[in-house]
Each structure stands twice: as C-alpha cells, then as structure tokens.
Design a protein around this motif. Structure first.
Motif, PDB file in Angstrom:
ATOM      1  N   ILE A 178       0.809  -1.176   0.013  1.00 15.06           N
ATOM      2  CA  ILE A 178       0.051  -0.087   0.071  1.00 15.06           C
ATOM      3  C   ILE A 178       0.838   1.294  -0.035  1.00 15.06           C
ATOM      4  O   ILE A 178       1.945   1.258   0.717  1.00 15.06           O
ATOM      5  CB  ILE A 178      -0.890  -0.033   1.069  1.00 15.06           C
ATOM      6  N   SER A 179       0.517   2.196  -0.847  1.00 14.90           N
ATOM      7  CA  SER A 179       1.234   3.595  -0.738  1.00 14.90           C
ATOM      8  C   SER A 179       0.064   4.627  -0.171  1.00 14.90           C
ATOM      9  O   SER A 179      -0.817   4.633  -0.359  1.00 14.90           O
ATOM     10  CB  SER A 179       1.578   3.988  -1.897  1.00 14.90           C
ATOM     11  N   ILE A 198      -3.392   3.717  -2.065  1.00 11.70           N
ATOM     12  CA  ILE A 198      -3.225   2.993  -3.230  1.00 11.70           C
ATOM     13  C   ILE A 198      -2.796   1.728  -2.853  1.00 11.70           C
ATOM     14  O   ILE A 198      -1.795   1.387  -2.549  1.00 11.70           O
ATOM     15  CB  ILE A 198      -2.270   3.915  -4.085  1.00 11.70           C
ATOM     16  N   THR A 199      -3.780   0.616  -3.223  1.00  8.75           N
ATOM     17  CA  THR A 199      -3.498  -0.709  -2.988  1.00  8.75           C
ATOM     18  C   THR A 199      -3.155  -1.496  -4.320  1.00  8.75           C
ATOM     19  O   THR A 199      -3.222  -1.292  -5.369  1.00  8.75           O
ATOM     20  CB  THR A 199      -4.543  -1.428  -2.495  1.00  8.75           C
ATOM     21  N   THR A 200      -2.227  -2.488  -4.030  1.00  9.63           N
ATOM     22  CA  THR A 200      -2.233  -3.634  -4.991  1.00  9.63           C
ATOM     23  C   THR A 200      -3.168  -4.513  -5.467  1.00  9.63           C
ATOM     24  O   THR A 200      -2.724  -5.120  -6.533  1.00  9.63           O
ATOM     25  CB  THR A 200      -0.613  -4.323  -4.540  1.00  9.63           C
ATOM     26  N   SER A 201      -4.028  -4.612  -4.826  1.00  6.28           N
ATOM     27  CA  SER A 201      -5.173  -5.674  -5.238  1.00  6.28           C
ATOM     28  C   SER A 201      -6.557  -4.775  -4.965  1.00  6.28           C
ATOM     29  O   SER A 201      -6.891  -3.996  -4.052  1.00  6.28           O
ATOM     30  CB  SER A 201      -5.297  -6.743  -4.623  1.00  6.28           C
ATOM     31  N   SER A 202      -7.538  -5.285  -5.680  1.00  8.38           N
ATOM     32  CA  SER A 202      -8.990  -4.586  -5.540  1.00  8.38           C
ATOM     33  C   SER A 202      -9.448  -5.323  -4.171  1.00  8.38           C
ATOM     34  O   SER A 202     -10.314  -4.515  -3.560  1.00  8.38           O
ATOM     35  CB  SER A 202      -9.873  -5.078  -6.710  1.00  8.38           C
ATOM     36  N   SER A 203      -9.099  -6.572  -3.729  1.00  8.81           N
ATOM     37  CA  SER A 203      -9.602  -6.941  -2.631  1.00  8.81           C
ATOM     38  C   SER A 203      -9.048  -6.251  -1.175  1.00  8.81           C
ATOM     39  O   SER A 203      -9.854  -5.833  -0.285  1.00  8.81           O
ATOM     40  CB  SER A 203      -9.170  -8.415  -2.163  1.00  8.81           C
TER      41      SER A 203
END
Length: 366
Positions: A178-179, A198-203
C-alpha cells in the motif's frame, strides 16, 4: 525588491480559479450529499486513477489516516522499520496502530532510507518496512521489495510528497503493498485536507473502503474494526477543480526547482538532494548547509526580508524524547540540523527566486 512587498512563505496551495470551484460546489449543494462516499469522491478517485494510470485509488480524510488505514488493512502488529528523516505523522500512525517504529538511518545523498541498512534491523518482531519518498524522490523500490519478500514483510510507502512522481515510467504510488499519499494544502496537488491509499489488489482496496467507513460492508454490516476516514464532497470538489491544472503545476515546479539549482548550485557551501530527473516531482527545494550555524545565519537574513523557509525535517524524528526512546541515527541527526526547504510554489515569481538566492549567496560569502 520593495521592502513593503508581501511576505513569502515556504509554500502556498496551488488552486483552480474560485469560480470553477464554486460551480462544483453548486452541484454538491443541489445533490444534498456532503459525505458517505458521494459522487464527487467517486469521480475524483476515477479521475486520479486515469490521470496517474494506476488502479485502486481510495480517497480518505488525510495522509496520516491513510497510513493508519494501511497498517490496519494489512493487520500488522509488531515492529515497523522506517526512516527518522520524516514528519512526525509517520511515527504517529505507527504508534496509534499499536506498532513500534524501528529507525533505519538515511542515505546522505538521496535522504531516503538507506536500503543497505534495513536487513541488519530485521528481527522476529519485524512485520513491515515503511520507507518515505522524501520530498517526492523515489526510494530504491526494487531493493526494498526484494528485502521484504526475502523476510516475508509487508511494505507501506509513506508517499505523502509523491503524487506526480514516477519510477521507470510508472507512478511512484503503485509500489509497495500500500502507498499512502497526502493531498494536504501544502502538497503539489491538494484537496485542502485529504489523502489516499493506493493498494496492489482490489480485495485490499475493498478492505480499506470498509475501514474508512466504520468497518461497514456494502450490506451495512460491521465486518471490520474500522473508523471514520471518509473524504467529504467539499474536499473532493476542490480536488476535481485542481486536477485540471495538475500538469501545469508539475511543469512549473520543475522549472522553478531548476532555476534555484542554477543560481545556487555553484556555491561550495551548499549541497542538494541527489535526484534522478524522472524519479521526482520537484515538489520541494531542500538546501543542505555546511553547518547549522550557516543555516541559522541564512535563515535570519531571509526572515529579515520577510522570506520564511522551513526546516524540513528538523529535528530528526528519532530524537523526539517525549514520545520515543532514542535510537541513534547519526546521518539523519546530522543532516536534519543543516537542511532547509526554500519557498517553492506556483505563484512564486522568477524575480523572487533570484532575490532569495541573492540573499543566500551574499550571506554565505560574508
């Protein structure tokens, strides 16, 4: 320069014309929706995803809450390795979420966390690494990711300064698990008060969205230990208005940064953050003096002329004895005493930059 001219502060928000903002506010008034993931918030999230070419942009109350939400979403409990060369909010977020900061010293050139020293601080209690993209300049994200994978650690980037920064052609905000970025009034792009995860996955994004609204899921059941981290429609409207001018602000900031560097770069008494052209947003202009005495002398001369720079970041956060036990980081402690950010914002004129540089150079020569 006229002695009666206005004061010059370290920064000033970049704002769209007022009438463009009020047009958006009229729409908010007509809708009757001020918060709770309203249409302006959803629009701004989508606009920023398109603008920055990144997915999973979740707007929140502010950058500090974004950091807290990142820690909570990743369910971290333990030690988080971070940098002492940062704003206290980085540490506040770690402590508020029941974790403990462990300080890794900085690279004296980039001012970012020294990735070569991270592994030596990892213990059985370490759960994550939280580097800071200092002044919008990219950390060594590849090296940090490699360390994290090797030791099964999470990475949260404190990307408070980093909107508009890139790394190898991609938005710097897309790195890490996450940023967390800030959209505060002092930042290159702002919503007045605001931030984002800002996350690396939609979940993981869905989890952040639940946390920002008291832990509710889409059926309004409480399924997470959440809190109130929502951005309002008022702030989102300002973000929509300001986004139209984002490219102009970015271009302007770079031009003024390079102007300062051209004027001051020849002085043997000054050093500057090492940056790569495509890995920064030029959001701040930090100057590193040869001694704290020299810095204070220059600061006094600038203040006398109604110019007010800021000592970012001073003191080194690891020395905050009222809230932390001291962990020595000699490079950060030294540089924090000798570094100062000069005024840099959209409405600052080239003439004012020349005047600021002239005062600095004259004071250093004498």
């Amino acid at each position: 320069m006229n002695s009666k001219r206005k004061s010059i502060f370290v920064t000033q928000p970049s704002l769209a014309p007022l009438e463009e903002y009020t047009d958006l506010l009229e729409e908010v008034w007509k809708s009757g929706i001020l918060t709770h993931n309203g249409p302006k918030v959803r629009k701004l999230e989508k606009d920023l995803e398109n603008k920055l070419n990144i997915p999973n942009f979740t707007l929140v109350l502010n950058g500090t809450v974004a950091l807290q939400m990142a820690i909570k979403a990743l369910e971290l409990k333990g030690d988080i390795i971070t940098t002492p060369f940062t704003w206290v909010a980085t540490i506040s977020a770690i402590k508020w979420e029941g974790c403990s900061p462990v300080f890794c010293d900085i690279d004296p050139d980039t001012l970012n966390i020294d990735e070569e020293k991270i592994e030596g601080l990892i213990t059985k209690d370490t759960v994550a690494i939280m580097p800071v993209h200092v002044f919008g300049t990219a950390c060594n994200v590849e090296k940090i990711e490699k360390i994290a994978k090797k030791h099964n650690l999470k990475v949260i980037y404190d990307a408070a300064h980093a909107i508009g920064s890139s790394y190898k052609g991609n938005s710097l905000l897309q790195y890490g698990d996450i940023s967390a970025t800030s959209l505060h009034a002092t930042k290159l792009y702002n919503t007045g008060e605001g931030g984002a995860c800002i996350t690396t996955s939609s979940s993981l994004r869905k989890k952040v969205e639940r946390i920002r609204f008291f832990g509710h899921n889409e059926e309004k059941e409480v399924v997470e230990d959440g809190f109130n981290g929502k951005m309002t429609e008022i702030h989102a409207a300002l973000g929509i208005a300001n986004l139209k001018y984002f490219d102009d602000v970015l271009k302007d900031r770079k031009e003024k940064y390079l102007m300062y560097l051209d004027l001051l770069g020849k002085s043997e008494k000054l050093n500057f953050q090492k940056i790569k052209e495509n890995e920064t947003n030029y959001s701040y202009f930090p100057v590193i003096f040869s001694s704290e005495e020299e810095l204070l002398k220059v600061e006094k001369a600038l203040n006398k002329n109604e110019i007010f720079p800021r000592r970012y970041f001073y003191p080194s956060v690891n020395t905050y004895s009222k809230i932390l036990n001291h962990q020595p980081t000699p490079i950060s402690e030294d540089i924090s005493k000798r570094i100062m950010c000069l005024p840099l914002f959209y409405n600052l004129t080239p003439l004012e930059i020349e005047y600021i540089a002239k005062i600095i150079l004259e004071k250093l020569e004498h």
